[in-house]
Design a protein around this motif. Structure first.
Motif, mmCIF file in Angstrom:
data_model
loop_
_atom_site.group_PDB
_atom_site.id
_atom_site.type_symbol
_atom_site.label_atom_id
_atom_site.label_comp_id
_atom_site.label_asym_id
_atom_site.label_seq_id
_atom_site.Cartn_x
_atom_site.Cartn_y
_atom_site.Cartn_z
ATOM 1 N N PHE A 1 2.899 -6.366 5.103
ATOM 2 C CA PHE A 1 2.651 -5.088 5.774
ATOM 3 C C PHE A 1 1.289 -5.086 6.456
ATOM 4 C CE2 PHE A 1 0.633 -0.923 5.679
ATOM 5 C CZ PHE A 1 1.471 -0.235 6.538
ATOM 6 N N LEU A 2 0.281 -5.560 5.759
ATOM 7 C CA LEU A 2 -1.061 -5.579 6.346
ATOM 8 C C LEU A 2 -1.127 -6.498 7.558
ATOM 9 C CD1 LEU A 2 -3.261 -5.522 3.133
ATOM 10 C CD2 LEU A 2 -2.810 -3.647 4.723
ATOM 11 N N ALA A 3 -0.378 -7.585 7.538
ATOM 12 C CA ALA A 3 -0.348 -8.480 8.698
ATOM 13 C C ALA A 3 0.276 -7.776 9.905
ATOM 14 C CB ALA A 3 0.429 -9.746 8.360
ATOM 15 N N LEU A 4 1.357 -7.014 9.680
ATOM 16 C CA LEU A 4 1.981 -6.271 10.778
ATOM 17 C C LEU A 4 1.039 -5.190 11.308
ATOM 18 C CD1 LEU A 4 5.625 -5.826 9.452
ATOM 19 C CD2 LEU A 4 4.864 -7.278 11.339
ATOM 20 N N ALA A 5 0.377 -4.485 10.393
ATOM 21 C CA ALA A 5 -0.555 -3.429 10.804
ATOM 22 C C ALA A 5 -1.758 -4.028 11.535
ATOM 23 C CB ALA A 5 -1.010 -2.632 9.593
ATOM 24 N N ASN A 6 -2.211 -5.179 11.101
ATOM 25 C CA ASN A 6 -3.349 -5.838 11.736
ATOM 26 C C ASN A 6 -3.025 -6.221 13.183
ATOM 27 O OD1 ASN A 6 -5.978 -6.865 11.759
ATOM 28 N ND2 ASN A 6 -5.239 -8.913 11.282
#
Length: 69
Positions: free
Chosen positions: A6-11
């Motif tokens: 999720f954090l990779a997508l948000a980043n």
């Protein structure tokens, strides 16, 4: 989906959100903001629903009966 995924997508979307600060009008900012978050939401949903298919072709799926009697 893991927290890291999720954090990779948000980043990936962060730069698009940061670029919205240069918009001159609130309407343009809001329009871009909605577009970015809708795109992120679609990516998160697709990643969350991605499940491996069962390899057993005989496996039955659960079907709930209709409410009609």
């Amino acid at each position: 989906m893991t927290r890291e995924e999720f954090l990779a997508l948000a980043n990936e979307q962060y730069d698009k959100l940061a670029d919205l600060q240069s918009k001159r009008t609130f309407y343009a900012f809001e329009e871009g903001f909605v577009k970015v978050w809708t795109e992120l939401g679609a990516q998160v949903m697709e990643a969350s629903l991605d499940k491996p298919l069962s390899k057993d072709k005989r496996k039955k799926t659960v079907v709930k009966p209709g409410s009609e009697k």
